[in-house]
Design an enzyme around this catalytic site. Structure first.
Site, PDB file in Angstrom:
ATOM      1  N   CYS A 164      -4.887   6.021  -4.215  1.00 20.14           N
ATOM      2  CA  CYS A 164      -4.223   4.722  -4.133  1.00 20.14           C
ATOM      3  C   CYS A 164      -2.815   4.903  -4.676  1.00 20.14           C
ATOM      4  O   CYS A 164      -2.638   5.137  -5.881  1.00 20.14           O
ATOM      5  CB  CYS A 164      -4.982   3.662  -4.932  1.00 20.14           C
ATOM      6  SG  CYS A 164      -4.161   2.044  -4.945  1.00 20.14           S
ATOM      7  N   CYS A 171       0.864  -1.183   0.000  1.00 12.27           N
ATOM      8  CA  CYS A 171       0.000   0.000   0.000  1.00 12.27           C
ATOM      9  C   CYS A 171       0.897   1.228   0.000  1.00 12.27           C
ATOM     10  O   CYS A 171       1.567   1.508   0.988  1.00 12.27           O
ATOM     11  CB  CYS A 171      -0.914   0.005   1.221  1.00 12.27           C
ATOM     12  SG  CYS A 171      -1.945   1.483   1.351  1.00 12.27           S
TER      13      CYS A 171
END
Length: 276
Positions: A219, A75
Site C-alpha cells: 500500500c 492510491c
C-alpha cells in the site's frame, strides 16, 4: 459492454486498469465487484479508471474503486501503475504527469521502464481533515478497542490512515485488529490500518489492512503515512526504505508542510477484454 483492460501491480498490490478515454465505460458498484472478483472476474485489489481531466492544468483524471465497489480518494501504488499504463496505451509520451484525483493533483515522474516516483503532497495531520475524532492534533492518540487501549498515529495522504508500531510485523494482529480499526467510530469515513516495525533509522517493515479490501501485499499511501508517523516521533531519517510483503518502497519526507515522495516499481501482467 465489452471492455478492454490491463492487469498491473505495484509490489503485488494489483489493479484492473481501464482506459475511459478511448472507450466508453459506465461503471457501477456491481460491475466493479465483478471485475475485482478473483474467481468470477479478473481479480484485483482496486479498479482504476483513466478519464480526461476536468481542469486545464492536469494531463489526466483517474478514479479509484476498491474491490467492494466503493470509490476512494487516493492510491500510491495505483498512481505509479497509472503513469506506466497511459504511456503503454500511448495516451501520452510525457515522463512528467499532472494527474487529477479526488484528493487533488498528483505529480508523477517516470524514472525508467518500470520505476515511477509520486509526489503525494504534504500529509494532512489535523484530525478534522483526516477525518478523525480528536480534541486536538497530536503525534499519537490513544484508541480503545474492546476495552483495550492502543496508541496510534492518524495521517491522511489524501485518504485516511491509522498506524500502529509493533515489535514484530510477522506476528502483528492484522487479521484481528485490522477490521476493528477500519470501522472504528472515531474514523467516520473508515480507515486504512498500517502495522509498522522500525528496524533502523533508514529501514522499516509494514503490513497494511486496506479499507474496503483487506490486507494487501503493498500500500503506497500506507507506506507514506507510516513513514510520516515514524518521522514525527523522531524514529527515522528523512528517507526510509519500507519493506512490504510484496517488495520495497522508498519514501522521502523532511517534515511538516513538506511533500511526501514515494518511488517504486510497476509491473504489467497481461492485457485482455471482458464483457460486463
Amino acid at each position: 459492454m465489452r471492455v478492454k483492460f490491463s492487469k498491473m501491480h505495484g509490489l503485488g498490490n494489483d489493479f484492473v486498469m481501464l482506459d475511459g478515454i478511448s472507450q466508453k465505460i459506465k461503471l457501477t458498484p456491481e460491475k466493479i465487484r465483478r471485475l475485482a472478483d478473483r474467481c468470477l472476474g479478473v481479480g484485483c485489489d482496486q479498479v482504476l479508471l483513466v478519464e480526461s481531466p476536468r481542469t486545464p492544468e492536469a494531463d489526466f483524471r483517474y478514479r479509484i474503486f476498491n474491490a467492494d465497489g466503493s470509490e476512494v480518494e487516493n492510491c500510491g501504488n495505483g498512481a505509479r501503475c497509472f503513469a506506466r499504463f497511459v504511456r503503454e496505451r500511448r495516451l501520452t509520451g510525457k515522463k512528467r504527469l499532472r494527474v487529477e484525483t479526488a484528493a487533488g493533483i498528483l505529480l508523477l515522474k517516470v524514472l525508467d521502464s518500470d520505476r515511477v516516483s509520486v509526489d503525494l503532497g504534504a500529509p494532512v495531520l489535523e484530525p478534522e481533515q483526516i477525518p478523525f475524532s480528536a480534541d486536538r492534533r497530536a503525534d499519537s492518540y490513544p484508541l480503545e478497542i474492546n476495552h483495550e487501549t492502543f496508541t496510534i498515529g492518524a495521517v491522511s495522504m489524501g485518504n485516511p490512515h491509522a498506524v500502529l508500531l509493533v515489535e514484530d510485523v510477522t506476528e502483528a494482529p492484522v487479521d484481528r485488529l485490522g477490521p476493528l480499526l477500519e470501522c472504528h467510530p472515531r474514523f467516520p469515513q473508515k480507515v486504512n490500518v498500517g502495522f509498522l516495525q522500525i528496524d533502523s533509522r533508514d529501514e522499516a517493515q509494514l503490513r497494511v489492512f486496506e479499507r474496503g479490501v483487506g490486507e494487501t501485499r503493498a500500500c503506497g499511501t500506507g507506506a507514506c503515512a507510516a513513514m510520516v508517523y515514524a518521522h514525527l516521533r523522531g524514529l527515522v531519517n528523512d528517507e526510509v526504505r519500507i519493506q512490504l510483503p510484496g517488495g520495497a518502497l522508498t519514501i522521502h519526507w523532511s517534515g511538516p508542510g513538506q511533500p511526501v515522495t514515494m518511488s517504486g516499481p510497476t509491473t504489467t501482467v497481461f492485457h485482455g477484454q471482458i464483457i460486463l
